[in-house]
Design a protein around this motif. Structure first.
Motif, PDB file in Angstrom:
ATOM      1  N   PHE A   1      -4.363  -4.596  10.883  1.00 50.72           N
ATOM      2  CA  PHE A   1      -3.220  -4.438   9.776  1.00 50.72           C
ATOM      3  C   PHE A   1      -3.694  -4.770   8.578  1.00 50.72           C
ATOM      4  N   GLY A   2      -3.404  -3.782   7.484  1.00 46.28           N
ATOM      5  CA  GLY A   2      -3.450  -4.084   6.195  1.00 46.28           C
ATOM      6  C   GLY A   2      -2.592  -5.253   5.616  1.00 46.28           C
ATOM      7  N   PRO A   3      -2.224  -5.145   4.204  1.00 47.77           N
ATOM      8  CA  PRO A   3      -1.625  -6.243   3.659  1.00 47.77           C
ATOM      9  C   PRO A   3       0.027  -5.688   4.189  1.00 47.77           C
TER      10      PRO A   3
ATOM     11  N   GLY B   1       9.103 -13.889  -4.809  1.00 43.64           N
ATOM     12  CA  GLY B   1       8.920 -13.109  -3.628  1.00 43.64           C
ATOM     13  C   GLY B   1       7.673 -13.489  -2.802  1.00 43.64           C
ATOM     14  N   LEU B   2       7.279 -12.527  -1.866  1.00 47.74           N
ATOM     15  CA  LEU B   2       6.309 -12.985  -1.076  1.00 47.74           C
ATOM     16  C   LEU B   2       4.837 -12.262  -1.260  1.00 47.74           C
ATOM     17  N   LEU B   3       4.778 -11.328  -2.405  1.00 48.70           N
ATOM     18  CA  LEU B   3       3.890 -10.514  -2.595  1.00 48.70           C
ATOM     19  C   LEU B   3       2.707 -11.506  -3.627  1.00 48.70           C
ATOM     20  N   TYR B   4       1.605 -11.028  -3.017  1.00 45.20           N
ATOM     21  CA  TYR B   4       0.479 -11.833  -3.412  1.00 45.20           C
ATOM     22  C   TYR B   4      -0.735 -11.402  -3.541  1.00 45.20           C
TER      23      TYR B   4
ATOM     24  N   LEU C   1       6.063  -4.968   7.801  1.00 47.34           N
ATOM     25  CA  LEU C   1       5.636  -3.723   8.041  1.00 47.34           C
ATOM     26  C   LEU C   1       4.237  -3.408   7.218  1.00 47.34           C
ATOM     27  N   ALA C   2       3.519  -3.312   7.902  1.00 46.38           N
ATOM     28  CA  ALA C   2       2.056  -3.159   7.314  1.00 46.38           C
ATOM     29  C   ALA C   2       1.370  -1.771   7.717  1.00 46.38           C
ATOM     30  N   PRO C   3       0.535  -1.531   7.038  1.00 44.50           N
ATOM     31  CA  PRO C   3      -0.469  -0.341   7.682  1.00 44.50           C
ATOM     32  C   PRO C   3      -1.087  -0.793   8.733  1.00 44.50           C
TER      33      PRO C   3
ATOM     34  N   ASN D   1      -6.696  -2.426   2.450  1.00 47.95           N
ATOM     35  CA  ASN D   1      -6.244  -3.880   1.663  1.00 47.95           C
ATOM     36  C   ASN D   1      -6.298  -3.841   0.252  1.00 47.95           C
ATOM     37  N   TRP D   2      -7.181  -3.300  -0.627  1.00 44.97           N
ATOM     38  CA  TRP D   2      -7.248  -3.469  -1.783  1.00 44.97           C
ATOM     39  C   TRP D   2      -6.609  -2.574  -2.755  1.00 44.97           C
ATOM     40  N   THR D   3      -6.325  -1.177  -1.728  1.00 46.56           N
ATOM     41  CA  THR D   3      -5.380  -0.422  -2.487  1.00 46.56           C
ATOM     42  C   THR D   3      -3.901  -0.922  -2.664  1.00 46.56           C
ATOM     43  N   VAL D   4      -3.480  -1.636  -1.575  1.00 44.80           N
ATOM     44  CA  VAL D   4      -2.095  -2.114  -1.586  1.00 44.80           C
ATOM     45  C   VAL D   4      -2.191  -3.440  -2.557  1.00 44.80           C
ATOM     46  N   TYR D   5      -3.374  -4.027  -2.693  1.00 41.37           N
ATOM     47  CA  TYR D   5      -3.284  -5.288  -3.828  1.00 41.37           C
ATOM     48  C   TYR D   5      -3.305  -4.841  -5.126  1.00 41.37           C
ATOM     49  N   ALA D   6      -3.962  -3.614  -5.151  1.00 41.06           N
ATOM     50  CA  ALA D   6      -4.142  -3.107  -6.576  1.00 41.06           C
ATOM     51  C   ALA D   6      -2.650  -2.792  -7.158  1.00 41.06           C
TER      52      ALA D   6
END
Lengths: 347, 357
Positions: free
Chosen positions: A126-128, A339-342, A234-236, A250-255
């Protein structure tokens, strides 16, 4: 897979042999040809999506739109620097996991809940988490309730055969308040119960409730409370066996998350190109050393933000306050705003 | 039954109606009561569907008038419901295919055009449809993932019937054959396929087949579904054809063989023309069943007409007009199937008339 096999050894030889064969089949199909190589050879990313308004749905011209769809386009930008080199296909909940396993999709952006059994038994990575969903409460505004705890003696509608029934009982046991559950089978009846005032609130996954709210006769009389009674991250999801592909996801979502944290948006991204902040210079590829080191286009984050926007923009555009779904950011905002996004640092 | 009624001289309509509905106090009351019930049910529906309905405009207009149907939704989503994900600039391609297939269907429905020449014509038509949809030569290619809506419903049904036909014919003959193994295989195939639901076959085509293929090899999803549909209906069609074969009296076969006809000639000249003619209404019936069954393709993520209609109501701009979407889809299915069943009746009458002569 290995663990699976030793466990099964206890059973009869014949059974073990079939399991091994099955495991072997799955393993080869998962490992055969690195996913990223296949994607590059094919020139397009194959993405499995669902159909939930705001998250993934086709518009009148048949073009897919939605929250998860935008992440698919962002990944295409990272790989090809072209948001259109991605093909979305709808997949039913029963079909999507086997379809990922068999290689029909490169990635599922269909709102799959990340769970331990899916990681171990099915061999998925699973991705982020891109959306923190969970069981929510849709209540009548005139009750004047801001939090679930304040619901005392309320009549609450739950759809039968879902985990929602157990969760709501647990929740009220915890708060020590009384409630009357009304179990409803059919979706249309479920909505009518709230519309007609037979129940004070409905409980279900928040993503579903948000869509259902719009179908009530007076949607503005109802509010989706921000708290969640269960965890549905919900994750990729991708097949195990291609670490590089996973890192790209991962890094696409993080970006998108990092961009929001920096305050970089679709409209102002060009002004940040002149920033003197070394972290922002690395992030946007003004300083190309980072991109060169990780083997991606140094400007991939810039391209993503320029085309689809940062996480907050993707959220607001598809499911946020201005849309029919009217979602609160809730857990789905950067940690800096509670929030929880980090995002891990880009360095 | 219906033939006898039609053959006899008929009383004027109003007279028969009065006879049937008001021939006494009891019946008169029942008729009035039923009429009242129908009105009581139909009036609110009429209000919703016609009087309070929003016929043109945007979703904002529909949001204002919540009491009525929003037919503006059908207008806005018509393209998507009919052609789903097919790229809009190229949608003349599925439109052409639908028009072409419907025309060919109308022509082949007339008994005067019946001949074995129709077989190559249809095969070419299906191949042509595929090439037009997929794009060939200078045309822009369109992946089958983007196909959907009415062309899918029509072509999957018709190709299913067309390809199932030769298979079914062989199965039906094999089932009657003297060769034990052949007969057993045919019976096994037919009974297994008739013993499982179509959804199960679609799932096998979708989930098991890719696992069994060597890694890297894939078969197109639509093609897999088409093969599943074809095999499923070949089993049913085989039973229909077998019923037809049994219509031909044994004496005719013996007579044909004693005249020196070969087995192939016997089939082609004596048995099949009579057998197939006898089961044409049953085949039309089965064809209607196929059209309705294609809506099951939705479970494997193929956008047939019904699935496209349902999905069109998930657009946040036009959220939740499921009733309108389903009514539209139902109307299209009704037109197709009602035409089919009226045709079947007409044909039955015509063929029976021919037999009597």
């Amino acid at each position: 897979m290995q663990q699976h096999f030793t466990h099964r050894k206890l059973f009869t030889k014949a059974f073990a042999a079939t399991t091994a064969l099955a495991a072997g089949l799955i393993a080869t199909s998962a490992l055969a040809g690195e996913t990223l190589d296949k994607i590059k050879a094919r020139g397009v990313i194959k993405v499995g999506v669902g159909t939930t308004p705001g998250f993934f749905s086709p518009d009148s011209s048949g073009r897919w739109q939605g929250f998860f769809v935008d992440f698919g386009r962002a990944i295409a930008i990272t790989v090809f620097n072209d948001a259109e080199k991605v093909e979305f296909t709808n997949s039913s909940p029963q079909q999507r996991l086997p379809a990922l396993q068999s290689g029909e999709f490169d990635i599922l952006l269909s709102g799959v809940t990340q769970t331990v059994s899916r990681a171990f038994k099915l061999g998925f990575h699973f991705g982020p988490v891109v959306f923190y969903d969970g069981q929510g409460l849709l209540v009548r505004k005139d009750l004047g309730v801001a939090k679930g705890e304040e619901l005392d003696g309320a009549t609450i509608g739950v759809q039968s055969g879902t985990t929602g029934e157990l969760n709501i009982a647990d929740f009220f046991r915890k708060t020590g308040k009384a409630f009357t559950p009304v179990t409803i089978e059919e979706t249309g009846e479920f909505l009518k119960a709230l519309d007609s005032g037979r129940v004070d609130a409905l409980t279900q996954d928040a993503t579903d409730l948000a869509a259902k709210r719009t179908q009530l006769s007076k949607p503005d009389d109802y509010v989706l409370l921000p708290e969640r009674l269960s965890k549905e991250p919900l994750a990729p999801a991708i097949r195990a066996g291609d670490d590089q592909w996973l890192e790209i996801v991962n890094w696409t979502v993080y970006a998108t998350i990092q961009a929001e944290e920096f305050g970089i948006t679709k409209d102002n991204v060009d002004t940040f190109l002149k920033s003197e902040d070394p972290a922002i210079k690395r992030f946007l590829g003004v300083d190309p050393s980072l991109g060169e080191a990780i083997g991606l286009d140094p400007k991939f984050a810039y391209n993503i933000v320029k085309t689809v926007g940062n996480y907050g923009e993707i959220f607001e555009r598809n499911v946020g306050k201005g849309t029919a779904l009217n979602f609160e950011r809730g857990y789905n905002q950067p940690w800096t705003s509670g929030g929880l996004l980090y995002s891990p640092p880009f360095r | 039954m219906s033939q006898i009624e039609l053959a006899s001289p008929v009383a004027p309509d109003w007279h028969r109606w009065r006879q049937g509905l008001f021939n006494g106090w009891g019946n008169g009351l029942v008729t009035l009561g039923t009429l009242a019930t129908i009105l009581w049910l139909a009036l609110p529906l009429f209000r919703w569907a016609v009087i309070d309905a929003v016929w043109f405009g945007t979703s904002a207009d529909c949001a204002e008038e919540t009491a009525g149907a929003c037919w503006a939704f059908v207008g806005a989503k018509l393209r998507f419901m009919l052609f789903a994900f097919f790229p809009p600039p190229l949608q003349w391609r599925p439109a052409l295919v639908v028009a072409f297939i419907l025309t060919l269907l109308a022509v082949s429905a007339l008994p005067r055009f019946w001949s074995f020449r129709l077989v190559p014509v249809w095969l070419l038509a299906l191949l042509g449809s595929w090439l037009i949809m997929a794009g060939t030569g200078a045309m822009e290619p369109v992946s089958t993932n983007h196909w959907g809506g009415l062309p899918i419903t029509l072509t999957v049904s018709i190709a299913g019937l067309a390809f199932a036909f030769p298979i079914a014919l062989l199965l039906a003959l094999a089932r009657q054959s003297d060769m034990g193994i052949l007969r057993c295989l045919a019976i096994a195939f037919i009974e297994v396929l008739r013993g499982v639901p179509m959804i199960a076959i679609l799932y096998v085509a979708m989930l098991i087949v890719p696992m069994a293929l060597p890694s890297g090899a894939t078969i197109d999803k639509l093609l897999r579904a088409q093969i599943g549909v074809t095999l499923f209906f070949s089993a049913y069609l085989a039973e229909v054809i077998r019923a037809g074969l049994q219509v031909v009296p044994v004496g005719q076969r013996e007579a044909a063989l004693s005249l020196g006809l070969s087995r192939i000639q016997l089939l082609r000249l004596v048995v099949l023309p009579q057998a197939l003619r006898a089961v044409i209404p049953a085949i039309v019936n089965l064809a209607i069943g196929i059209v309705l069954n294609t809506s099951l393709l939705a479970v494997i993520g193929i956008y047939d007409l019904l699935n496209a209609a349902k999905t069109s109501a998930t657009d946040p701009g036009w959220l939740g007009f499921y009733s309108e979407a389903y009514i539209f889809a139902a109307a299209v299915y009704f037109v197709i199937c009602f035409t089919g069943s009226r045709y079947s009746l007409w044909l039955e009458r015509k063929l029976n008339g021919a037999n009597r002569r």
